[in-house]
Structure formats: C-alpha cells, structure tokens
Scaffold this motif. Structure first.
Motif, PDB file in Angstrom:
ATOM      1  N   ARG A  51      -8.189   4.559  -5.194  1.00 45.39           N
ATOM      2  CA  ARG A  51      -8.830   3.300  -4.839  1.00 45.39           C
ATOM      3  C   ARG A  51      -9.645   2.817  -6.037  1.00 45.39           C
ATOM      4  NH1 ARG A  51     -11.915   5.341   0.624  1.00 45.39           N
ATOM      5  NH2 ARG A  51     -10.683   7.261   0.836  1.00 45.39           N
ATOM      6  N   GLY A  52      -9.726   1.504  -6.149  1.00 48.40           N
ATOM      7  CA  GLY A  52     -10.578   0.937  -7.184  1.00 48.40           C
ATOM      8  C   GLY A  52      -9.928   0.722  -8.529  1.00 48.40           C
ATOM      9  N   VAL A  53      -8.703   1.242  -8.718  1.00 46.87           N
ATOM     10  CA  VAL A  53      -7.941   0.942  -9.934  1.00 46.87           C
ATOM     11  C   VAL A  53      -7.071  -0.272  -9.610  1.00 46.87           C
ATOM     12  CG1 VAL A  53      -6.279   1.777 -11.631  1.00 46.87           C
ATOM     13  CG2 VAL A  53      -7.888   3.381 -10.565  1.00 46.87           C
ATOM     14  N   PRO A  54      -7.197  -1.376 -10.328  1.00 45.82           N
ATOM     15  CA  PRO A  54      -6.422  -2.574  -9.985  1.00 45.82           C
ATOM     16  C   PRO A  54      -4.933  -2.269  -9.845  1.00 45.82           C
ATOM     17  CG  PRO A  54      -8.038  -3.082 -11.684  1.00 45.82           C
ATOM     18  CD  PRO A  54      -8.059  -1.598 -11.519  1.00 45.82           C
ATOM     19  N   GLY A  55      -4.386  -2.624  -8.690  1.00 45.04           N
ATOM     20  CA  GLY A  55      -2.998  -2.281  -8.406  1.00 45.04           C
ATOM     21  C   GLY A  55      -2.013  -2.842  -9.408  1.00 45.04           C
ATOM     22  N   LEU A 111       1.923  -1.245  -2.405  1.00 46.20           N
ATOM     23  CA  LEU A 111       0.604  -1.792  -2.691  1.00 46.20           C
ATOM     24  C   LEU A 111       0.276  -2.863  -1.649  1.00 46.20           C
ATOM     25  CD1 LEU A 111      -1.754  -1.771  -4.780  1.00 46.20           C
ATOM     26  CD2 LEU A 111      -0.650  -3.756  -5.832  1.00 46.20           C
ATOM     27  N   MET A 112      -0.827  -2.655  -0.933  1.00 48.68           N
ATOM     28  CA  MET A 112      -1.308  -3.620   0.055  1.00 48.68           C
ATOM     29  C   MET A 112      -2.578  -4.277  -0.477  1.00 48.68           C
ATOM     30  SD  MET A 112      -2.529  -2.988   4.048  1.00 48.68           S
ATOM     31  CE  MET A 112      -0.869  -2.579   4.624  1.00 48.68           C
ATOM     32  N   THR A 113      -2.637  -5.590  -0.430  1.00 51.36           N
ATOM     33  CA  THR A 113      -3.807  -6.313  -0.901  1.00 51.36           C
ATOM     34  C   THR A 113      -4.784  -6.565   0.249  1.00 51.36           C
ATOM     35  OG1 THR A 113      -2.896  -8.514  -0.469  1.00 51.36           O
ATOM     36  CG2 THR A 113      -2.360  -7.489  -2.595  1.00 51.36           C
ATOM     37  N   PHE A 114      -6.010  -6.945  -0.124  1.00 51.27           N
ATOM     38  CA  PHE A 114      -7.013  -7.284   0.878  1.00 51.27           C
ATOM     39  C   PHE A 114      -6.510  -8.433   1.756  1.00 51.27           C
ATOM     40  CE2 PHE A 114     -10.584  -9.815   2.342  1.00 51.27           C
ATOM     41  CZ  PHE A 114     -11.433  -8.871   2.885  1.00 51.27           C
ATOM     42  N   GLU A 115      -5.897  -9.440   1.139  1.00 48.32           N
ATOM     43  CA  GLU A 115      -5.402 -10.591   1.887  1.00 48.32           C
ATOM     44  C   GLU A 115      -4.336 -10.184   2.889  1.00 48.32           C
ATOM     45  OE1 GLU A 115      -5.813 -10.456  -1.363  1.00 48.32           O
ATOM     46  OE2 GLU A 115      -7.449 -11.896  -1.651  1.00 48.32           O
ATOM     47  N   GLN A 116      -3.451  -9.262   2.499  1.00 48.20           N
ATOM     48  CA  GLN A 116      -2.409  -8.805   3.424  1.00 48.20           C
ATOM     49  C   GLN A 116      -3.008  -8.038   4.603  1.00 48.20           C
ATOM     50  OE1 GLN A 116      -0.121  -6.866   0.304  1.00 48.20           O
ATOM     51  NE2 GLN A 116       1.621  -8.205   0.726  1.00 48.20           N
ATOM     52  N   ALA A 117      -4.018  -7.231   4.315  1.00 44.21           N
ATOM     53  CA  ALA A 117      -4.689  -6.513   5.409  1.00 44.21           C
ATOM     54  C   ALA A 117      -5.359  -7.499   6.357  1.00 44.21           C
ATOM     55  CB  ALA A 117      -5.706  -5.529   4.846  1.00 44.21           C
ATOM     56  N   LEU A 118      -5.971  -8.543   5.794  1.00 44.86           N
ATOM     57  CA  LEU A 118      -6.673  -9.532   6.599  1.00 44.86           C
ATOM     58  C   LEU A 118      -5.715 -10.351   7.454  1.00 44.86           C
ATOM     59  CD1 LEU A 118      -9.557 -10.641   7.060  1.00 44.86           C
ATOM     60  CD2 LEU A 118      -9.091 -12.321   5.268  1.00 44.86           C
ATOM     61  N   PHE A 170      -0.494   5.925   6.461  1.00 49.72           N
ATOM     62  CA  PHE A 170      -0.616   4.525   6.076  1.00 49.72           C
ATOM     63  C   PHE A 170      -1.492   3.736   7.050  1.00 49.72           C
ATOM     64  CE2 PHE A 170       3.991   5.256   4.610  1.00 49.72           C
ATOM     65  CZ  PHE A 170       3.571   5.831   3.432  1.00 49.72           C
ATOM     66  N   SER A 171      -1.640   4.242   8.268  1.00 51.77           N
ATOM     67  CA  SER A 171      -2.392   3.510   9.286  1.00 51.77           C
ATOM     68  C   SER A 171      -3.851   3.301   8.892  1.00 51.77           C
ATOM     69  CB  SER A 171      -2.320   4.250  10.633  1.00 51.77           C
ATOM     70  OG  SER A 171      -2.828   5.567  10.500  1.00 51.77           O
ATOM     71  N   ALA A 172      -4.369   4.133   7.994  1.00 53.41           N
ATOM     72  CA  ALA A 172      -5.774   4.007   7.582  1.00 53.41           C
ATOM     73  C   ALA A 172      -5.982   2.936   6.526  1.00 53.41           C
ATOM     74  CB  ALA A 172      -6.271   5.351   7.052  1.00 53.41           C
ATOM     75  N   ALA A 173      -4.921   2.507   5.858  1.00 51.71           N
ATOM     76  CA  ALA A 173      -5.055   1.614   4.706  1.00 51.71           C
ATOM     77  C   ALA A 173      -5.690   0.271   5.047  1.00 51.71           C
ATOM     78  CB  ALA A 173      -3.697   1.421   4.040  1.00 51.71           C
ATOM     79  N   PRO A 174      -5.232  -0.440   6.085  1.00 52.47           N
ATOM     80  CA  PRO A 174      -5.850  -1.748   6.359  1.00 52.47           C
ATOM     81  C   PRO A 174      -7.346  -1.646   6.640  1.00 52.47           C
ATOM     82  CG  PRO A 174      -3.762  -1.524   7.543  1.00 52.47           C
ATOM     83  CD  PRO A 174      -4.090  -0.171   6.984  1.00 52.47           C
ATOM     84  N   LYS A 175      -7.748  -0.652   7.404  1.00 50.81           N
ATOM     85  CA  LYS A 175      -9.168  -0.491   7.718  1.00 50.81           C
ATOM     86  C   LYS A 175      -9.976  -0.197   6.449  1.00 50.81           C
ATOM     87  CE  LYS A 175     -12.354   2.221  10.589  1.00 50.81           C
ATOM     88  NZ  LYS A 175     -13.317   1.117  10.650  1.00 50.81           N
ATOM     89  N   LEU A 176      -9.439   0.665   5.584  1.00 62.11           N
ATOM     90  CA  LEU A 176     -10.135   0.964   4.340  1.00 62.11           C
ATOM     91  C   LEU A 176     -10.317  -0.294   3.498  1.00 62.11           C
ATOM     92  CD1 LEU A 176      -8.457   4.344   3.266  1.00 62.11           C
ATOM     93  CD2 LEU A 176     -10.844   4.004   3.935  1.00 62.11           C
ATOM     94  N   LEU A 177      -9.272  -1.108   3.415  1.00 62.26           N
ATOM     95  CA  LEU A 177      -9.356  -2.338   2.632  1.00 62.26           C
ATOM     96  C   LEU A 177     -10.427  -3.269   3.187  1.00 62.26           C
ATOM     97  CD1 LEU A 177      -5.647  -3.291   1.853  1.00 62.26           C
ATOM     98  CD2 LEU A 177      -7.478  -3.047   0.189  1.00 62.26           C
ATOM     99  N   LEU A 178     -10.412  -3.460   4.492  1.00 63.00           N
ATOM    100  CA  LEU A 178     -11.332  -4.410   5.106  1.00 63.00           C
ATOM    101  C   LEU A 178     -12.764  -3.893   5.122  1.00 63.00           C
ATOM    102  CD1 LEU A 178      -9.061  -5.584   8.051  1.00 63.00           C
ATOM    103  CD2 LEU A 178      -9.497  -6.760   5.901  1.00 63.00           C
ATOM    104  N   ASP A 179     -12.930  -2.603   5.366  1.00 65.49           N
ATOM    105  CA  ASP A 179     -14.280  -2.037   5.455  1.00 65.49           C
ATOM    106  C   ASP A 179     -14.926  -1.871   4.083  1.00 65.49           C
ATOM    107  OD1 ASP A 179     -13.935  -1.932   8.152  1.00 65.49           O
ATOM    108  OD2 ASP A 179     -13.761   0.248   8.300  1.00 65.49           O
ATOM    109  N   GLU A 180     -14.117  -1.537   3.073  1.00 61.73           N
ATOM    110  CA  GLU A 180     -14.672  -1.224   1.763  1.00 61.73           C
ATOM    111  C   GLU A 180     -14.607  -2.384   0.786  1.00 61.73           C
ATOM    112  OE1 GLU A 180     -12.557   2.267   0.575  1.00 61.73           O
ATOM    113  OE2 GLU A 180     -13.523   3.539   2.079  1.00 61.73           O
ATOM    114  N   GLY A 181     -13.940  -3.477   1.173  1.00 64.00           N
ATOM    115  CA  GLY A 181     -13.898  -4.654   0.319  1.00 64.00           C
ATOM    116  C   GLY A 181     -13.116  -4.464  -0.965  1.00 64.00           C
ATOM    117  N   LEU A 182     -12.121  -3.586  -0.952  1.00 69.06           N
ATOM    118  CA  LEU A 182     -11.300  -3.362  -2.132  1.00 69.06           C
ATOM    119  C   LEU A 182     -10.315  -4.512  -2.323  1.00 69.06           C
ATOM    120  CD1 LEU A 182     -10.474   0.402  -1.471  1.00 69.06           C
ATOM    121  CD2 LEU A 182     -12.142  -0.473  -3.110  1.00 69.06           C
ATOM    122  N   GLU A 183      -9.886  -4.723  -3.561  1.00 69.10           N
ATOM    123  CA  GLU A 183      -8.885  -5.757  -3.827  1.00 69.10           C
ATOM    124  C   GLU A 183      -7.526  -5.354  -3.277  1.00 69.10           C
ATOM    125  OE1 GLU A 183      -8.604  -6.868  -7.872  1.00 69.10           O
ATOM    126  OE2 GLU A 183     -10.731  -7.333  -8.106  1.00 69.10           O
TER     127      GLU A 183
END
Length: 227
Positions: free
Chosen positions: A145-149, A161-168, A182-195
């Motif tokens: 996490r945190g390394v630009p995809g 690679l899933m983006t914040f916009e795709q999770a949203l 993979f089920s954890a990925a959208p929540k991580l993106l939205l909760d942690e504000g990652l790109e």
C-alpha cells in the motif's frame, strides 16, 4: 560488488545517514535487524545497487528507508517483514516470498513525522520512472500500500489494481469475493484514503485458479483497471 554467502547477520541497527551500496548477499539470515526512521527524510537509510538472493529476514523491521536498484530474489520470513514509510525506485521483488507488508505509515511513536515523510515520499515518486516490479513474485499475498500503482510493474493474470474511485463506485459488489482476500481491498481503500491498492493472488495457493477467475471478473466489471 561485495559478496556475502551463508552468513547469519544479527542485531544490525541502521543509523541516520547510513548507506548500503554495491552488495550481493546470498543464502544469509538476518536476525533482529532494524532500520529506524530518521527525523530528516534527507538522512534516511539508503540501500542501492544491492541484491538479496535466497535470504531470510526474521524479526526485522525497516522504516523510512530509500531503496534504489535493488533485487530481492526469494525471501523467507517467520511472521511478517514490515517496510514502513519507505520509498522505492527500480526495486525487483521476485521468487518465493514470505509475508511482506509495505505500508506508507510510520510507527505511531513517530506520528509527528508522518506529514514530513508523506511530503518527501510524494516528491520522490514524482521523479520515478518505475518503483516496484512484482511480476515474478511468488508466495503468500503481498500486502503493498502507498506505492503509486502506476509505478508498479505486475503480472496482469495474477495481480490487479483497484483505485479509490473504483472502490467508491462499487461495481466490485457485483462480483462474489467470498473465500478470497480481495474482499478487504475496497474497505481498505475507503477507510485509509489510499489512491489505489494492489490485489495479488497467491501463486502457491491450491485455489489460485479461483483467485485468477475473480480477478478477471473484477476486471470485466470495471472494478479493477484493465491491463
């Protein structure tokens, strides 16, 4: 290039301003080695022109480092090797890997330095052609996490690679993610504000085929980027 073979390297403590360069380490064990964060990102530990092959890292921790032109070819871990608040330029991770977690956050005891490192890391990646190549990594799911995809070279069959916009937008909800990490990925993106976040299948898992199928369904649903 200095070579080290079959050694046990214990208790190393990297100090601000230290540099490791032109080193090849093969079949060695690192025990309780720590690289702590520097108060000034300009003085962070720098590792460059270095290869680690068939090594083990046990009870080790890396924080706030700068890695450039490094190859890690096979790495065993007893629990998890955490690499925190660090930056990468042309770093190849390949072969059989243990648990490796790369995150942008420093330890909570350095919370006051987090904004400083966030700015320094953004500035660093603005000058990078590519950061990581994980296309040949094999093993338990890497947590990166945190390394630009856009700066990560990957195997499109087993790494998405899933983006914040795709999770949203939520199109991932149309795909059954049950039984996959993979089920954890959208929540991580939205909760942690990652790109963005990498979804990496475990190539040694007996259900690899299912993980690959789920990645393809996510791609078809527009929930991860096309390759």
């Amino acid at each position: 290039m200095t070579a080290r073979y079959g050694r046990r390297i214990a208790g190393l403590r990297a100090q601000p301003g230290d540099e490791v360069r032109d080193l090849h380490v093969d079949d060695a064990e690192f025990l309780g080695c720590v690289a702590r964060v520097s108060a000034d990102p300009a003085q962070r530990l720098r590792i460059s022109q270095t290869t680690l092959s068939r090594c083990g890292a046990y009870d080790c921790y890396v924080e706030g480092a700068r890695l450039e032109d490094v190859v890690v070819d096979g790495l065993d871990t007893n629990d998890m090797l955490r690499v925190c608040g660090s930056v990468f330029r042309r770093v190849v991770i390949k072969g059989a890997m243990g648990c490796l977690q790369i995150v942008p956050w420093l330890h909570m005891s350095y919370e006051n330095l987090q904004p400083v490192y966030d700015r320094a890391n953004r500035d660093f990646y603005a000058t990078v052609d590519w950061a990581l190549d994980i296309s040949q990594a094999v093993g338990v799911p890497l947590d990166i996490r945190g390394v630009p995809g856009r700066l990560v070279r990957r195997n499109p069959e087993t790494q998405g690679l899933m983006t914040f916009e795709q999770a949203l937008l939520g199109s991932w909800r149309s795909v059954d993610l049950a039984g996959t990490h993979f089920s954890a990925a959208p929540k991580l993106l939205l909760d942690e504000g990652l790109e963005d976040i990498l979804l990496i299948a475990d190539q040694r898992s007996p259900d690899l085929a299912h993980q690959v199928t789920v990645l393809e369904r996510l791609r078809q649903a527009g929930a991860i980027l096309p390759d």
